[in-house]
Design a protein around this motif. Structure first.
Motif, mmCIF file in Angstrom:
data_model
loop_
_atom_site.group_PDB
_atom_site.id
_atom_site.type_symbol
_atom_site.label_atom_id
_atom_site.label_comp_id
_atom_site.label_asym_id
_atom_site.label_seq_id
_atom_site.Cartn_x
_atom_site.Cartn_y
_atom_site.Cartn_z
ATOM 1 N N GLU A 7 0.702 -1.082 0.012
ATOM 2 C CA GLU A 7 -0.160 0.004 -0.110
ATOM 3 C C GLU A 7 0.879 1.043 0.113
ATOM 4 O O GLU A 7 0.375 2.085 -0.855
ATOM 5 C CB GLU A 7 -0.961 -0.089 1.078
ATOM 6 C CG GLU A 7 -2.271 -1.376 0.839
ATOM 7 C CD GLU A 7 -3.060 -1.427 2.135
ATOM 8 O OE1 GLU A 7 -2.912 -1.007 3.177
ATOM 9 O OE2 GLU A 7 -3.851 -2.463 1.655
ATOM 10 N N LYS A 11 0.540 4.098 -2.895
ATOM 11 C CA LYS A 11 0.511 5.257 -2.523
ATOM 12 C C LYS A 11 1.493 6.112 -3.417
ATOM 13 O O LYS A 11 1.235 7.261 -3.972
ATOM 14 C CB LYS A 11 0.442 5.659 -1.143
ATOM 15 C CG LYS A 11 0.140 7.100 -0.954
ATOM 16 C CD LYS A 11 0.111 7.280 0.763
ATOM 17 C CE LYS A 11 -1.253 6.456 1.004
ATOM 18 N NZ LYS A 11 -1.526 6.826 2.532
ATOM 19 N N ASP A 18 -8.446 -0.908 -7.529
ATOM 20 C CA ASP A 18 -8.529 -2.199 -6.857
ATOM 21 C C ASP A 18 -7.921 -3.353 -7.477
ATOM 22 O O ASP A 18 -7.419 -4.359 -7.119
ATOM 23 C CB ASP A 18 -9.939 -2.437 -6.046
ATOM 24 C CG ASP A 18 -9.799 -3.363 -5.048
ATOM 25 O OD1 ASP A 18 -9.541 -2.568 -3.885
ATOM 26 O OD2 ASP A 18 -10.145 -4.319 -5.061
ATOM 27 N N ASN A 21 -4.190 -3.297 -7.905
ATOM 28 C CA ASN A 21 -3.646 -3.725 -6.733
ATOM 29 C C ASN A 21 -3.812 -4.901 -6.483
ATOM 30 O O ASN A 21 -2.824 -5.740 -6.032
ATOM 31 C CB ASN A 21 -4.266 -2.874 -5.397
ATOM 32 C CG ASN A 21 -4.122 -1.413 -5.457
ATOM 33 O OD1 ASN A 21 -3.452 -0.852 -6.252
ATOM 34 N ND2 ASN A 21 -5.058 -0.729 -4.562
ATOM 35 N N LYS A 55 -7.096 -9.167 0.364
ATOM 36 C CA LYS A 55 -6.281 -8.676 1.644
ATOM 37 C C LYS A 55 -7.354 -9.456 2.773
ATOM 38 O O LYS A 55 -6.663 -9.716 3.942
ATOM 39 C CB LYS A 55 -6.372 -7.352 1.665
ATOM 40 C CG LYS A 55 -5.809 -6.663 2.975
ATOM 41 C CD LYS A 55 -5.913 -5.139 2.782
ATOM 42 C CE LYS A 55 -5.314 -4.546 4.222
ATOM 43 N NZ LYS A 55 -5.236 -3.194 4.100
#
Length: 157
Positions: A7, A11, A18, A21, A55
């Motif tokens: 994360e 960033k 999403d 990610n 996650k």
């Protein structure tokens, strides 16, 4: 910890999707972990939040059990070319939060068994008097005085 690092990278790179990610996270997971969460991958109920679902599933899965860690600790792991203190550190990491309540005498014996036989013989009389850390530090110094056994002997003609 994996998600904290991921994360921070997301960033810093301004990655907010999403799905992006999710694909980055999948690329970093070990095959055995992927197998454990394959049901999440196969049945993503909400295609807009696959990373969040992954996650959540990974954080809910149980950490390796004490018995699994103990079996790994007891498996014959060779010293190799590293220092004994490095091996000790790895063994402690393997036990994690279970190191403190673990029987230190048994732990020290397991560590001692991983040392080369020549070192074991030399330290036999003092091993019971030393903590694992003291034994590792003594062994680090002792092993620097032992000639490398991988060097071939020179024969004279």
């Amino acid at each position: 910890m994996l998600f904290s690092i991921l994360e921070c990278n997301f960033k810093a790179s301004r990655i907010t999707g999403d799905l992006v990610n999710f694909t980055h996270a999948l690329s970093l997971l070990k095959p055995e972990i992927l197998t454990e969460v394959s049901y999440v991958i196969a049945s993503i109920s909400d295609p807009t939040t696959p990373y969040t679902n992954l996650k959540t599933a990974l954080l809910k899965r149980p950490q390796s059990s004490v018995s699994t860690r103990l079996l790994e600790l007891l498996s014959k792991e060779e010293l190799g070319s590293e220092k004994p203190s490095d091996l000790l550190r790895r063994m402690k990491q393997l036990l994690g939060d279970k190191y403190q309540p673990f029987d230190i005498g048994l732990f020290s014996h397991i560590f001692y068994q991983r040392l080369p036989p020549a070192v074991q013989h030399s330290l036999f009389s003092v091993k019971a008097k030393l903590s694992p850390d003291e034994l590792a530090n003594l062994t680090d110094g002792f092993m620097t005085t032992i000639p490398d056994s991988s060097v071939a002997a020179i024969t004279l003609k």
